[in-house]
Enzyme design. Structure first.
Site, PDB file in Angstrom:
ATOM      1  N   CYS A 215       6.859  -6.230   1.413  1.00  0.00           N
ATOM      2  CA  CYS A 215       6.176  -4.530   1.437  1.00  0.00           C
ATOM      3  C   CYS A 215       5.404  -4.388   1.454  1.00  0.00           C
ATOM      4  O   CYS A 215       4.306  -5.534   0.530  1.00  0.00           O
ATOM      5  CB  CYS A 215       6.688  -3.869   0.723  1.00  0.00           C
ATOM      6  SG  CYS A 215       6.011  -2.373   0.989  1.00  0.00           S
TER       7      CYS A 215
ATOM      8  N   GLU B 204       0.041   4.574  -2.801  1.00  0.00           N
ATOM      9  CA  GLU B 204      -0.225   4.992  -1.540  1.00  0.00           C
ATOM     10  C   GLU B 204      -1.096   6.688  -2.485  1.00  0.00           C
ATOM     11  O   GLU B 204      -1.745   6.851  -1.987  1.00  0.00           O
ATOM     12  CB  GLU B 204       0.599   6.664  -1.446  1.00  0.00           C
ATOM     13  CG  GLU B 204       1.112   5.623  -0.213  1.00  0.00           C
ATOM     14  CD  GLU B 204       1.081   5.421   1.121  1.00  0.00           C
ATOM     15  OE1 GLU B 204      -0.326   6.543   1.530  1.00  0.00           O
ATOM     16  OE2 GLU B 204       1.026   3.772   1.819  1.00  0.00           O
TER      17      GLU B 204
ATOM     18  N   CYS C 257       4.851  -3.045   8.749  1.00  0.00           N
ATOM     19  CA  CYS C 257       5.361  -2.565   7.766  1.00  0.00           C
ATOM     20  C   CYS C 257       6.637  -3.636   7.075  1.00  0.00           C
ATOM     21  O   CYS C 257       7.243  -2.966   8.626  1.00  0.00           O
ATOM     22  CB  CYS C 257       6.184  -0.967   8.258  1.00  0.00           C
ATOM     23  SG  CYS C 257       7.390   0.049   7.322  1.00  0.00           S
TER      24      CYS C 257
ATOM     25  N   HIS D 194       2.697  -3.053   1.303  1.00  0.00           N
ATOM     26  CA  HIS D 194       1.971  -2.304   0.566  1.00  0.00           C
ATOM     27  C   HIS D 194       1.299  -3.059  -1.278  1.00  0.00           C
ATOM     28  O   HIS D 194       0.691  -2.757  -1.736  1.00  0.00           O
ATOM     29  CB  HIS D 194       3.071  -1.019  -0.699  1.00  0.00           C
ATOM     30  CG  HIS D 194       2.510  -0.026   1.312  1.00  0.00           C
ATOM     31  ND1 HIS D 194       3.328   0.217   2.146  1.00  0.00           N
ATOM     32  CD2 HIS D 194       1.877   1.272   0.931  1.00  0.00           C
ATOM     33  CE1 HIS D 194       3.476   1.335   2.695  1.00  0.00           C
ATOM     34  NE2 HIS D 194       1.757   1.957   1.228  1.00  0.00           N
TER      35      HIS D 194
ATOM     36  N   ASP E 268       1.714   1.007  10.089  1.00  0.00           N
ATOM     37  CA  ASP E 268       2.773   0.634   8.883  1.00  0.00           C
ATOM     38  C   ASP E 268       2.417   2.599   8.657  1.00  0.00           C
ATOM     39  O   ASP E 268       1.898   2.921   8.563  1.00  0.00           O
ATOM     40  CB  ASP E 268       1.593   0.950   7.869  1.00  0.00           C
ATOM     41  CG  ASP E 268       2.048   0.051   6.574  1.00  0.00           C
ATOM     42  OD1 ASP E 268       3.493  -0.534   6.591  1.00  0.00           O
ATOM     43  OD2 ASP E 268       2.218   0.842   5.668  1.00  0.00           O
ATOM     44  N   SER E 269       3.467   2.408   6.927  1.00  0.00           N
ATOM     45  CA  SER E 269       4.385   3.797   6.832  1.00  0.00           C
ATOM     46  C   SER E 269       2.802   4.863   6.058  1.00  0.00           C
ATOM     47  O   SER E 269       3.146   6.086   5.609  1.00  0.00           O
ATOM     48  CB  SER E 269       4.993   3.944   5.900  1.00  0.00           C
ATOM     49  OG  SER E 269       4.474   2.472   4.487  1.00  0.00           O
TER      50      SER E 269
END
Length: 269
Positions: A183, A151, A72, A185, A9-10
Site C-alpha cells: 500500500c 491519513e 494505489c 501509504h 491515489d485514495s
C-alpha cells in the site's frame, strides 16, 4: 512532451510515488489527485473502487496527461485493466513493479506482503509474484488500521508503533526475508515497520520501480520532457486541504524546493 503525468491515489499514500517520480524525472510536470474524502479504499467493494477510479481519471483527463499512474494498490488490483481500456495513454500500476523489486531482492524464496483488505483479498500480489517466480512462497497479511493512521497524520506516533507491532509483529519469525509494503501509504510508516520486523527483513516499496517503469515507457515513446523548463506541479485533494497539504509538505521535503506546486481542493463524485 510538456503534457503532465497524472498520479492518483485514495489519499496521501501516492505521494510516496510522486516523490520518486519527482526525483527520477525532475523535468516532468505532475498532476496529483488524492481522494482523501473517500479514503480508505481497502474496505470498499471492487465495483465501488472501479467507479471512484473512473471518476478521478475522467476528471484528470482535462489536463491531457501523457501517462496515468495509479499509485494505489487497491485501485491497481481492481481497476487497472478497466482504466487501460478507457484511455489512450499508458497506464502504470504499482503492483507489478513492487513484485519485480521483491523478486530481485529475496534470497530465501519467501516474500511477505502487507496491504489493505481489498488488495490482499484480490490476490493480485501473489499472482504477480508467481508469474515472475512460480515457486515463490508468499505470506500475506491485511493491515486495515495503517491507512487511517497515515491519513490523519499520525504516522510518527506511539499509537502507530503499537498498531504496527500488534498487526505484524508475529511475522518477524516467519521464513520471509523481504516484505512488500503493498500500500503506498505504508512507506510513511517504514521506520516503525523496520523496527518491528528487525534488520533481517528487507522492506520493498514499489515507488522506485514504478517511477523507473514510467521513465522507460516515456523514453520509448519519445515523450520525456525537455530540461529547459521548470515544471509547475498541481496537487489536488477531495477532503480536508490543510491536512493534506501539511502531510504532503512533510513527505516531499526538499522536492518542494526544486519546483513550485499549486494546491487545489476539489469536490468529486
Amino acid at each position: 512532451m510538456q503534457q503532465p503525468i497524472a498520479i492518483l491515489d485514495s489519499g496521501v499514500g501516492g505521494l510516496t510515488v510522486a516523490k520518486e517520480v519527482m526525483r527520477q524525472l525532475p523535468h516532468e510536470k505532475i498532476v496529483y489527485f488524492g481522494d482523501t474524502a473517500r479514503a480508505p479504499y481497502g474496505p470498499r467493494s471492487p465495483e465501488e473502487i472501479t467507479r471512484f477510479t473512473r471518476e478521478i481519471v475522467d476528471y484528470l483527463n482535462q489536463f491531457r496527461p501523457k501517462m496515468i499512474i495509479i499509485a494505489c494498490n487497491t485501485s491497481t488490483a481492481f481497476a487497472l485493466e478497466d482504466i487501460r481500456r478507457r484511455v489512450g495513454v499508458p497506464v502504470v500500476g504499482v503492483i507489478k513493479p513492487g513484485a519485480r523489486a521483491a523478486i530481485g531482492r529475496t534470497t530465501s524464496g519467501c516474500v511477505g506482503v502487507i496491504g489493505t483488505e481489498g488488495t490482499i483479498r484480490s490476490g493480485a500480489y501473489e499472482q504477480a509474484l508467481k508469474e515472475l517466480s512460480p515457486h515463490i512462497q508468499v505470506i500475506s497479511k491485511a493491515c486495515p488500521l495503517f491507512v487511517p493512521l497515515v491519513e490523519k497524520g499520525h504516522f510518527r506516533s506511539s499509537e502507530a508503533y503499537k498498531t504496527i507491532r500488534e498487526s505484524i509483529g508475529h511475522l518477524r519469525n516467519s521464513a520471509m526475508d523481504s516484505l512488500i509494503l503493498g500500500c503506498t501509504h505504508y512507506p510513511f510508516l517504514s521506520e516503525m515497520i523496520e523496527e518491528v520486523m528487525g534488520p533481517d527483513i528487507s522492506l520493498i516499496s514499489s515507488a522506485d520501480e514504478t517511477a523507473r517503469e514510467a521513465r522507460v515507457i516515456l523514453q520509448e515513446n519519445g515523450e520525456l520532457a525537455s530540461g529547459y523548463q521548470i515544471p509547475v506541479h498541481q496537487f489536488l485533494c477531495s477532503g480536508e486541504p490543510a491536512l493534506f497539504r501539511e502531510i504532503a509538505q512533510q513527505w516531499l521535503g526538499q522536492q518542494l524546493e526544486l519546483a513550485p506546486i499549486v494546491w487545489l481542493e476539489l469536490q468529486i463524485g
